[in-house]
Motif scaffolding. Sequence first.
Motif, PDB file in Angstrom:
ATOM      1  N   ILE A 274       0.846  -1.203   0.000  1.00 10.67           N
ATOM      2  CA  ILE A 274       0.000   0.000   0.000  1.00 10.67           C
ATOM      3  C   ILE A 274       0.880   1.250   0.000  1.00 10.67           C
ATOM      4  O   ILE A 274       0.642   2.211  -0.739  1.00 10.67           O
ATOM      5  N   GLU A 275       1.935   1.222   0.821  1.00 11.31           N
ATOM      6  CA  GLU A 275       2.854   2.362   0.880  1.00 11.31           C
ATOM      7  C   GLU A 275       3.565   2.561  -0.463  1.00 11.31           C
ATOM      8  O   GLU A 275       3.758   3.685  -0.922  1.00 11.31           O
ATOM      9  N   LEU A 276       3.943   1.461  -1.106  1.00 17.75           N
ATOM     10  CA  LEU A 276       4.642   1.533  -2.397  1.00 17.75           C
ATOM     11  C   LEU A 276       3.736   2.069  -3.504  1.00 17.75           C
ATOM     12  O   LEU A 276       4.153   2.914  -4.305  1.00 17.75           O
ATOM     13  N   THR A 277       2.509   1.565  -3.555  1.00 16.00           N
ATOM     14  CA  THR A 277       1.628   1.880  -4.685  1.00 16.00           C
ATOM     15  C   THR A 277       0.726   3.079  -4.438  1.00 16.00           C
ATOM     16  O   THR A 277       0.191   3.666  -5.389  1.00 16.00           O
ATOM     17  N   GLY A 278       0.521   3.430  -3.174  1.00 17.75           N
ATOM     18  CA  GLY A 278      -0.404   4.514  -2.864  1.00 17.75           C
ATOM     19  C   GLY A 278      -1.857   4.143  -3.109  1.00 17.75           C
ATOM     20  O   GLY A 278      -2.712   5.011  -3.285  1.00 17.75           O
ATOM     21  N   ARG A 279      -2.150   2.830  -3.118  1.00 17.17           N
ATOM     22  CA  ARG A 279      -3.512   2.354  -3.379  1.00 17.17           C
ATOM     23  C   ARG A 279      -3.915   1.332  -2.328  1.00 17.17           C
ATOM     24  O   ARG A 279      -3.061   0.695  -1.694  1.00 17.17           O
ATOM     25  N   ASN A 280      -5.213   1.156  -2.159  1.00 12.33           N
ATOM     26  CA  ASN A 280      -5.707   0.064  -1.339  1.00 12.33           C
ATOM     27  C   ASN A 280      -5.367  -1.252  -2.047  1.00 12.33           C
ATOM     28  O   ASN A 280      -5.350  -1.322  -3.273  1.00 12.33           O
ATOM     29  N   VAL A 281      -5.100  -2.287  -1.276  1.00 10.29           N
ATOM     30  CA  VAL A 281      -4.613  -3.544  -1.855  1.00 10.29           C
ATOM     31  C   VAL A 281      -5.335  -4.730  -1.233  1.00 10.29           C
ATOM     32  O   VAL A 281      -5.523  -4.804  -0.009  1.00 10.29           O
ATOM     33  N   TYR A 282      -5.761  -5.649  -2.100  1.00 11.43           N
ATOM     34  CA  TYR A 282      -6.181  -6.973  -1.650  1.00 11.43           C
ATOM     35  C   TYR A 282      -5.047  -7.918  -2.001  1.00 11.43           C
ATOM     36  O   TYR A 282      -4.645  -8.005  -3.170  1.00 11.43           O
ATOM     37  N   LEU A 283      -4.519  -8.628  -1.015  1.00  7.32           N
ATOM     38  CA  LEU A 283      -3.376  -9.518  -1.246  1.00  7.32           C
ATOM     39  C   LEU A 283      -3.719 -10.940  -0.855  1.00  7.32           C
ATOM     40  O   LEU A 283      -4.116 -11.214   0.282  1.00  7.32           O
ATOM     41  N   ASP A 284      -3.573 -11.847  -1.808  1.00  7.70           N
ATOM     42  CA  ASP A 284      -3.794 -13.270  -1.575  1.00  7.70           C
ATOM     43  C   ASP A 284      -2.468 -13.989  -1.831  1.00  7.70           C
ATOM     44  O   ASP A 284      -1.879 -13.848  -2.908  1.00  7.70           O
ATOM     45  N   VAL A 285      -1.967 -14.733  -0.835  1.00  6.63           N
ATOM     46  CA  VAL A 285      -0.702 -15.467  -0.985  1.00  6.63           C
ATOM     47  C   VAL A 285      -0.952 -16.951  -0.741  1.00  6.63           C
ATOM     48  O   VAL A 285      -1.387 -17.347   0.341  1.00  6.63           O
ATOM     49  N   ARG A 286      -0.724 -17.744  -1.777  1.00  6.42           N
ATOM     50  CA  ARG A 286      -0.829 -19.198  -1.643  1.00  6.42           C
ATOM     51  C   ARG A 286       0.563 -19.799  -1.533  1.00  6.42           C
ATOM     52  O   ARG A 286       1.517 -19.291  -2.137  1.00  6.42           O
ATOM     53  N   VAL A 287       0.672 -20.877  -0.778  1.00  8.61           N
ATOM     54  CA  VAL A 287       1.960 -21.561  -0.603  1.00  8.61           C
ATOM     55  C   VAL A 287       1.945 -22.854  -1.409  1.00  8.61           C
ATOM     56  O   VAL A 287       1.026 -23.662  -1.287  1.00  8.61           O
ATOM     57  N   LYS A 288       2.964 -23.022  -2.250  1.00 13.06           N
ATOM     58  CA  LYS A 288       3.075 -24.227  -3.069  1.00 13.06           C
ATOM     59  C   LYS A 288       4.459 -24.848  -2.914  1.00 13.06           C
ATOM     60  O   LYS A 288       5.434 -24.157  -2.625  1.00 13.06           O
ATOM     61  N   ILE A 289       4.515 -26.155  -3.131  1.00 10.71           N
ATOM     62  CA  ILE A 289       5.788 -26.874  -3.090  1.00 10.71           C
ATOM     63  C   ILE A 289       6.311 -27.054  -4.511  1.00 10.71           C
ATOM     64  O   ILE A 289       5.603 -27.557  -5.385  1.00 10.71           O
ATOM     65  N   LEU A 290       7.540 -26.615  -4.744  1.00 13.19           N
ATOM     66  CA  LEU A 290       8.246 -26.844  -6.001  1.00 13.19           C
ATOM     67  C   LEU A 290       9.527 -27.568  -5.621  1.00 13.19           C
ATOM     68  O   LEU A 290      10.532 -26.952  -5.252  1.00 13.19           O
ATOM     69  N   LYS A 291       9.461 -28.882  -5.661  1.00  9.35           N
ATOM     70  CA  LYS A 291      10.476 -29.743  -5.056  1.00  9.35           C
ATOM     71  C   LYS A 291      11.893 -29.414  -5.541  1.00  9.35           C
ATOM     72  O   LYS A 291      12.161 -29.383  -6.738  1.00  9.35           O
ATOM     73  N   ASN A 292      12.774 -29.140  -4.558  1.00  3.66           N
ATOM     74  CA  ASN A 292      14.205 -28.902  -4.811  1.00  3.66           C
ATOM     75  C   ASN A 292      14.448 -27.901  -5.949  1.00  3.66           C
ATOM     76  O   ASN A 292      15.324 -28.093  -6.789  1.00  3.66           O
ATOM     77  N   TRP A 293      13.677 -26.804  -5.962  1.00  8.44           N
ATOM     78  CA  TRP A 293      13.760 -25.871  -7.084  1.00  8.44           C
ATOM     79  C   TRP A 293      15.135 -25.231  -7.222  1.00  8.44           C
ATOM     80  O   TRP A 293      15.539 -24.848  -8.334  1.00  8.44           O
ATOM     81  N   GLN A 294      15.897 -25.127  -6.120  1.00  5.75           N
ATOM     82  CA  GLN A 294      17.221 -24.494  -6.210  1.00  5.75           C
ATOM     83  C   GLN A 294      18.206 -25.294  -7.068  1.00  5.75           C
ATOM     84  O   GLN A 294      19.209 -24.749  -7.532  1.00  5.75           O
ATOM     85  N   GLN A 295      17.911 -26.602  -7.263  1.00  5.76           N
ATOM     86  CA  GLN A 295      18.807 -27.462  -8.041  1.00  5.76           C
ATOM     87  C   GLN A 295      18.217 -27.865  -9.387  1.00  5.76           C
ATOM     88  O   GLN A 295      18.860 -28.589 -10.147  1.00  5.76           O
ATOM     89  N   ASP A 296      16.999 -27.420  -9.671  1.00  6.71           N
ATOM     90  CA  ASP A 296      16.283 -27.865 -10.862  1.00  6.71           C
ATOM     91  C   ASP A 296      16.339 -26.783 -11.943  1.00  6.71           C
ATOM     92  O   ASP A 296      15.733 -25.717 -11.790  1.00  6.71           O
TER      93      ASP A 296
END
Length: 305
Positions: A274-296
């Motif tokens: 909100i501070e960055l954009t100067g607008r009201n914000v709806y924020l949805d954050v989903r958590v997903k597994i991406l197995k061993n992504w640092q090595q893939d």
Amino acid sequence: MSFTDTPAGFKSGFVSFVGRPNTGKSTLTNALVGEKIAIMADQPETTRHPIRGVINRDDAQVIVVDTPGIHRPRTLLGERLNDVVKDTFADVDVIGFTVPADEKLGPGDRYIYEQIKETKPNTPIVGIVTKLDKAGKDTVGERLIELHELLGPDSEVVPVSATAQIQTDTLLDILVGELPEGPRFYPEGHTTDEDLETRIAELIREEALHGLREELPHSVAVQIDEMHPDPDNPDRLMIYAVLYLERPGQKRIIEGPDGRRLSGIVHRARRQIIELTGRNVYLDVRVKILKNWQQDPKALGRLGF
């Protein structure tokens, strides 16, 4: 793009801050630019891509490039981050070599210096002892001597505290002194070329990193899945983000009991967005597994590395 409304003797160019992970490069970048453009966290290897901040003065325009810390990589991600840094400082006019006041110089610092001299042997290097507020005068003196010995007796070395704004103006004067004459590359008032989605994803990742320990911070990646104005309320920005982790056990840690930790992440990130954009914000954050992504390699490509 260049802007020709520059007086005679005007200087411009690119300065890259280079150093080990967690030496205060991002904090220093934000302090010099005068705006938060790089996320900050206590964990090493927080910065994952070069971030350009623009400093406008009457006599100069300095484009500061905050880079990931150079380290001996343990993952494919680490290798790619090192390559990014080397590609970045191959194209800069001045290199700011950062070491923290509260840690002795070691093999990692010497390794980085060798990489710089091999890639950019004729580029001016300014030594920067960061985190001045975290060490006593004697300790700071030791760091200055160590850094002088590493960079050579003719090198400029300056101690700074970005958080306390100590000697940041002095450092900027020294950096400007090393730049060539040239035009403005960005309009006055421009502070970064980071796109909005990237900045928002980084703010979410910053909040997710708070309080994490050991290997988990390296496993956190964030992407914006969708971002658009609310059809029913154009003043509100709808943001749907995905927070990627490598293992199911990490998901339980990030979410916390009854999802309270994740709710806190969303609440704090939303406030920053909100501070960055100067607008009201709806924020949805989903958590997903991406197995061993640092090595893939495929997963790294998908996440933009």
